[in-house]
Design a protein around this motif. Structure first.
Motif, PDB file in Angstrom:
ATOM      1  N   HIS A 239     -35.112 -18.067 -21.275  1.00  0.00           N
ATOM      2  CA  HIS A 239     -34.365 -19.309 -21.500  1.00  0.00           C
ATOM      3  C   HIS A 239     -34.437 -20.232 -20.284  1.00  0.00           C
ATOM      4  CE1 HIS A 239     -31.400 -21.954 -23.243  1.00  0.00           C
ATOM      5  NE2 HIS A 239     -30.513 -21.707 -22.285  1.00  0.00           N
ATOM      6  N   LEU A 240     -34.503 -19.660 -19.086  1.00  0.00           N
ATOM      7  CA  LEU A 240     -34.571 -20.472 -17.869  1.00  0.00           C
ATOM      8  C   LEU A 240     -35.841 -21.308 -17.797  1.00  0.00           C
ATOM      9  CD1 LEU A 240     -32.946 -17.930 -15.510  1.00  0.00           C
ATOM     10  CD2 LEU A 240     -32.450 -20.376 -15.370  1.00  0.00           C
ATOM     11  N   LEU A 241     -36.882 -20.906 -18.509  1.00  0.00           N
ATOM     12  CA  LEU A 241     -38.091 -21.730 -18.530  1.00  0.00           C
ATOM     13  C   LEU A 241     -37.830 -23.089 -19.170  1.00  0.00           C
ATOM     14  CD1 LEU A 241     -40.791 -19.091 -19.565  1.00  0.00           C
ATOM     15  CD2 LEU A 241     -40.315 -19.985 -17.271  1.00  0.00           C
ATOM     16  N   THR A 242     -36.777 -23.170 -19.977  1.00  0.00           N
ATOM     17  CA  THR A 242     -36.450 -24.434 -20.630  1.00  0.00           C
ATOM     18  C   THR A 242     -35.317 -25.183 -19.954  1.00  0.00           C
ATOM     19  OG1 THR A 242     -34.819 -23.487 -22.170  1.00  0.00           O
ATOM     20  CG2 THR A 242     -37.129 -23.369 -22.823  1.00  0.00           C
ATOM     21  N   THR A 243     -34.634 -24.529 -18.995  1.00  0.00           N
ATOM     22  CA  THR A 243     -33.455 -25.162 -18.405  1.00  0.00           C
ATOM     23  C   THR A 243     -33.557 -25.444 -16.914  1.00  0.00           C
ATOM     24  OG1 THR A 243     -32.379 -23.021 -17.971  1.00  0.00           O
ATOM     25  CG2 THR A 243     -31.963 -24.045 -20.121  1.00  0.00           C
ATOM     26  N   ASP A 244     -34.505 -24.794 -16.207  1.00  0.00           N
ATOM     27  CA  ASP A 244     -34.575 -24.961 -14.756  1.00  0.00           C
ATOM     28  C   ASP A 244     -36.032 -25.094 -14.323  1.00  0.00           C
ATOM     29  OD1 ASP A 244     -34.426 -24.686 -11.906  1.00  0.00           O
ATOM     30  OD2 ASP A 244     -32.503 -23.640 -12.133  1.00  0.00           O
ATOM     31  N   ARG A 245     -36.392 -26.276 -13.877  1.00  0.00           N
ATOM     32  CA  ARG A 245     -37.780 -26.558 -13.505  1.00  0.00           C
ATOM     33  C   ARG A 245     -38.226 -25.790 -12.276  1.00  0.00           C
ATOM     34  NH1 ARG A 245     -41.076 -27.978 -17.028  1.00  0.00           N
ATOM     35  NH2 ARG A 245     -42.455 -28.585 -15.300  1.00  0.00           N
ATOM     36  N   ARG A 246     -37.309 -25.231 -11.525  1.00  0.00           N
ATOM     37  CA  ARG A 246     -37.692 -24.465 -10.338  1.00  0.00           C
ATOM     38  C   ARG A 246     -38.317 -23.120 -10.690  1.00  0.00           C
ATOM     39  NH1 ARG A 246     -31.877 -24.906  -7.518  1.00  0.00           N
ATOM     40  NH2 ARG A 246     -31.367 -24.421  -9.687  1.00  0.00           N
ATOM     41  N   VAL A 247     -38.083 -22.639 -11.896  1.00  0.00           N
ATOM     42  CA  VAL A 247     -38.594 -21.335 -12.312  1.00  0.00           C
ATOM     43  C   VAL A 247     -40.028 -21.496 -12.785  1.00  0.00           C
ATOM     44  CG1 VAL A 247     -38.288 -19.406 -13.895  1.00  0.00           C
ATOM     45  CG2 VAL A 247     -36.281 -20.551 -12.918  1.00  0.00           C
ATOM     46  N   ASP A 248     -40.950 -20.886 -12.053  1.00  0.00           N
ATOM     47  CA  ASP A 248     -42.370 -21.031 -12.357  1.00  0.00           C
ATOM     48  C   ASP A 248     -42.855 -20.087 -13.440  1.00  0.00           C
ATOM     49  OD1 ASP A 248     -43.100 -22.975 -10.216  1.00  0.00           O
ATOM     50  OD2 ASP A 248     -42.404 -21.361  -8.920  1.00  0.00           O
ATOM     51  N   ALA A 249     -42.206 -18.946 -13.618  1.00  0.00           N
ATOM     52  CA  ALA A 249     -42.646 -17.955 -14.584  1.00  0.00           C
ATOM     53  C   ALA A 249     -41.491 -17.018 -14.890  1.00  0.00           C
ATOM     54  CB  ALA A 249     -43.837 -17.163 -14.028  1.00  0.00           C
ATOM     55  N   ALA A 250     -41.567 -16.363 -16.053  1.00  0.00           N
ATOM     56  CA  ALA A 250     -40.495 -15.448 -16.459  1.00  0.00           C
ATOM     57  C   ALA A 250     -41.087 -14.255 -17.193  1.00  0.00           C
ATOM     58  CB  ALA A 250     -39.473 -16.163 -17.343  1.00  0.00           C
ATOM     59  N   ALA A 251     -40.409 -13.116 -17.067  1.00  0.00           N
ATOM     60  CA  ALA A 251     -40.805 -11.897 -17.772  1.00  0.00           C
ATOM     61  C   ALA A 251     -39.593 -11.319 -18.481  1.00  0.00           C
ATOM     62  CB  ALA A 251     -41.392 -10.869 -16.810  1.00  0.00           C
ATOM     63  N   ASP A 252     -39.778 -10.977 -19.745  1.00  0.00           N
ATOM     64  CA  ASP A 252     -38.726 -10.421 -20.587  1.00  0.00           C
ATOM     65  C   ASP A 252     -39.097  -8.980 -20.910  1.00  0.00           C
ATOM     66  OD1 ASP A 252     -37.042  -9.639 -22.634  1.00  0.00           O
ATOM     67  OD2 ASP A 252     -37.352 -11.407 -23.883  1.00  0.00           O
ATOM     68  N   LEU A 253     -38.303  -8.033 -20.408  1.00  0.00           N
ATOM     69  CA  LEU A 253     -38.536  -6.610 -20.638  1.00  0.00           C
ATOM     70  C   LEU A 253     -37.655  -6.149 -21.794  1.00  0.00           C
ATOM     71  CD1 LEU A 253     -38.553  -5.453 -16.892  1.00  0.00           C
ATOM     72  CD2 LEU A 253     -40.486  -6.240 -18.290  1.00  0.00           C
ATOM     73  N   ASP A 254     -38.200  -6.227 -22.993  1.00  0.00           N
ATOM     74  CA  ASP A 254     -37.572  -5.714 -24.213  1.00  0.00           C
ATOM     75  C   ASP A 254     -36.259  -6.402 -24.543  1.00  0.00           C
ATOM     76  OD1 ASP A 254     -38.262  -3.880 -26.295  1.00  0.00           O
ATOM     77  OD2 ASP A 254     -36.538  -2.659 -25.744  1.00  0.00           O
ATOM     78  N   GLY A 255     -36.230  -7.711 -24.402  1.00  0.00           N
ATOM     79  CA  GLY A 255     -35.022  -8.462 -24.705  1.00  0.00           C
ATOM     80  C   GLY A 255     -35.191  -9.401 -25.886  1.00  0.00           C
ATOM     81  N   THR A 256     -34.346  -9.248 -26.904  1.00  0.00           N
ATOM     82  CA  THR A 256     -34.347 -10.163 -28.044  1.00  0.00           C
ATOM     83  C   THR A 256     -33.984 -11.571 -27.583  1.00  0.00           C
ATOM     84  OG1 THR A 256     -33.779  -8.421 -29.605  1.00  0.00           O
ATOM     85  CG2 THR A 256     -33.214 -10.678 -30.236  1.00  0.00           C
ATOM     86  N   LEU A 257     -34.708 -12.563 -28.089  1.00  0.00           N
ATOM     87  CA  LEU A 257     -34.494 -13.957 -27.692  1.00  0.00           C
ATOM     88  C   LEU A 257     -33.383 -14.547 -28.568  1.00  0.00           C
ATOM     89  CD1 LEU A 257     -38.252 -14.972 -27.292  1.00  0.00           C
ATOM     90  CD2 LEU A 257     -36.626 -14.347 -25.481  1.00  0.00           C
ATOM     91  N   PHE A 258     -32.149 -14.345 -28.149  1.00  0.00           N
ATOM     92  CA  PHE A 258     -31.012 -14.820 -28.937  1.00  0.00           C
ATOM     93  C   PHE A 258     -30.907 -16.336 -28.949  1.00  0.00           C
ATOM     94  CE2 PHE A 258     -29.847 -10.468 -27.763  1.00  0.00           C
ATOM     95  CZ  PHE A 258     -29.554  -9.961 -29.014  1.00  0.00           C
ATOM     96  N   VAL A 259     -31.496 -16.986 -27.953  1.00  0.00           N
ATOM     97  CA  VAL A 259     -31.613 -18.446 -27.932  1.00  0.00           C
ATOM     98  C   VAL A 259     -33.099 -18.771 -28.028  1.00  0.00           C
ATOM     99  CG1 VAL A 259     -31.204 -20.548 -26.611  1.00  0.00           C
ATOM    100  CG2 VAL A 259     -29.529 -18.685 -26.535  1.00  0.00           C
ATOM    101  N   PRO A 260     -33.533 -19.547 -29.027  1.00  0.00           N
ATOM    102  CA  PRO A 260     -34.969 -19.820 -29.196  1.00  0.00           C
ATOM    103  C   PRO A 260     -35.587 -20.408 -27.931  1.00  0.00           C
ATOM    104  CG  PRO A 260     -33.760 -20.502 -31.149  1.00  0.00           C
ATOM    105  CD  PRO A 260     -32.730 -20.135 -30.117  1.00  0.00           C
ATOM    106  N   VAL A 261     -36.835 -20.040 -27.677  1.00  0.00           N
ATOM    107  CA  VAL A 261     -37.561 -20.473 -26.483  1.00  0.00           C
ATOM    108  C   VAL A 261     -38.838 -21.188 -26.896  1.00  0.00           C
ATOM    109  CG1 VAL A 261     -38.750 -19.728 -24.385  1.00  0.00           C
ATOM    110  CG2 VAL A 261     -36.645 -18.576 -25.106  1.00  0.00           C
ATOM    111  N   ALA A 262     -39.028 -22.368 -26.346  1.00  0.00           N
ATOM    112  CA  ALA A 262     -40.294 -23.095 -26.460  1.00  0.00           C
ATOM    113  C   ALA A 262     -40.609 -23.606 -25.063  1.00  0.00           C
ATOM    114  CB  ALA A 262     -40.184 -24.255 -27.449  1.00  0.00           C
ATOM    115  N   ALA A 263     -41.689 -23.109 -24.476  1.00  0.00           N
ATOM    116  CA  ALA A 263     -41.948 -23.425 -23.073  1.00  0.00           C
ATOM    117  C   ALA A 263     -43.445 -23.484 -22.814  1.00  0.00           C
ATOM    118  CB  ALA A 263     -41.299 -22.389 -22.167  1.00  0.00           C
TER     119      ALA A 263
END
Length: 364
Positions: A239-263
């Motif tokens: 979710h931070l990929l859509t809310t904080d421009r400082r975050v260059d990359a993200a990794a999700d270890l087996d987490g359901t995306l309860f808030v849709p992500v488009a990035a």
């Protein structure tokens, strides 16, 4: 889904511990330790207590939002006091929540590979990249220590965040303990994702702003930042990929995306051995940047945490994959992802099957 996985894990642990001799687990536990990091640097650690004066706590609106943070970092060679794994108050709440007949303070006995409050090693060139870790729902920041220590030994500064009232216990320096208020509520998981993203953004303010909260912050590269999370922590990382421009990359270890992500920024999805997560299928087309979806055969929801390693040392069955190897897989693939996107290093491990890790397959 997260609660179902936790119930299944806790039921398995309770059944296995029940096979121990009567009274043995309650009176003594084997020596517990984390595998040594694989990187070349010594590891230091320190704890931060931060308060956001601008934001009410989402679970206790009458108080300001507080965070507890563990920082792991490349340290100067030398000696120093061994770092504790967690506090007695947190350990007792985890043991009680899982219903295990173990000493309440058992997690305080875990031998770590970091030294507490030792000086940061100065980087040779650019500052150290920063990686933020967010644990799963009801878990606290120590659950990802094995990954954090390894990344620090490889040359990353790692900030593990406790999200109060979303973990079984978070202890503040004055002895107050935040219990898991969110655990007693239903329908709150999207709210948890959004709140955790706000927590991480505040942490980035305090680590990379003009008056940083940590004296070692001068060694950070403020333009190389990633967030990695387990379970709902992974959902918040995405979710931070859509809310904080400082975050260059993200990794999700087996987490359901309860808030849709488009990035359009890089996202790594690593799933346990089960049918594809419907939210990952839903959001995959909207991920327009670098993306990988990996599955780990024989793994479970907790495979990406310290739990299998410590459980195996307590005599519990780690499942189809040996416990230390579960942690090794997590360490290697997360580090490869960070090397590619924060250090611009070529890591073929992410591009296809690896004979070194036949358990891992690329879904997309």
């Amino acid at each position: 889904m997260i609660r179902r996985f936790l119930r299944r894990t806790l039921a398995t642990l309770s059944l296995l511990v029940a096979t121990l001799p009567i009274g043995a687990a309650a009176t003594a536990a084997p020596a517990l330790s984390l595998p040594r990091p694989t990187g070349p640097y010594a590891v230091g650690t320190t704890w931060l207590h931060l308060t956001d004066p601008t934001r009410a706590d989402p679970w206790r609106p009458e108080v300001r939002r507080e965070l507890m943070v563990s920082l792991w970092y490349p340290a100067r060679p030398g000696t120093g006091p061994a770092a504790p794994y967690t506090t007695a108050a947190v350990s007792s709440r985890i043991v009680a929540a899982e219903g295990l007949p173990l000493p309440p303070d058992v997690l305080t006995t875990v031998a770590t590979n970091a030294r507490r409050d030792v000086p940061v090693r100065a980087p040779a060139g650019r500052g150290w990249p920063l990686v933020v870790l967010s644990p799963g729902f009801s878990l606290s920041r120590e659950s990802l220590t094995g990954l954090a220590e390894d990344l620090a030994a490889r040359g990353y500064v790692v900030a593990g965040v406790d999200h109060p009232y979303e973990a079984r216990g978070v202890e503040f320096p004055d002895g107050r303990v935040a219990e898991c208020l969110a655990c007693e509520l239903s329908g709150v998981l999207p709210r948890v994702v959004e709140g955790r993203a706000a927590d991480v953004s505040f942490l980035l303010d305090r680590l990379t702003g003009d008056r940083p909260a940590w004296r070692g912050a001068r060694y950070l590269d403020r333009h190389r930042i990633a967030v990695v999370g387990h379970s709902i922590g992974g959902a918040s990382a995405a979710h931070l990929l859509t809310t904080d421009r400082r975050v260059d990359a993200a990794a999700d270890l087996d987490g359901t995306l309860f808030v849709p992500v488009a990035a359009a920024r890089p996202l790594l999805l690593v799933g346990a051995d089960r049918p594809a997560d419907a939210s990952w299928v839903r959001d995959w087309p909207g991920l327009t940047g670098w993306k990988r979806w990996l599955a780990v055969a024989g793994s479970g929801h907790m495979s990406f945490t310290d739990r299998p390693v410590l459980g195996a040392q307590l005599g519990l069955d780690p499942g189809a994959i040996p416990a230390d190897r579960q942690l090794l897989i997590t360490r290697e693939y997360v580090a490869a992802f960070l090397d590619v996107h924060l250090r611009r290093r070529d890591r073929a491990l992410l591009d296809g099957p690896s004979p070194a890790f036949p358990e891992v397959t690329r879904t997309y």
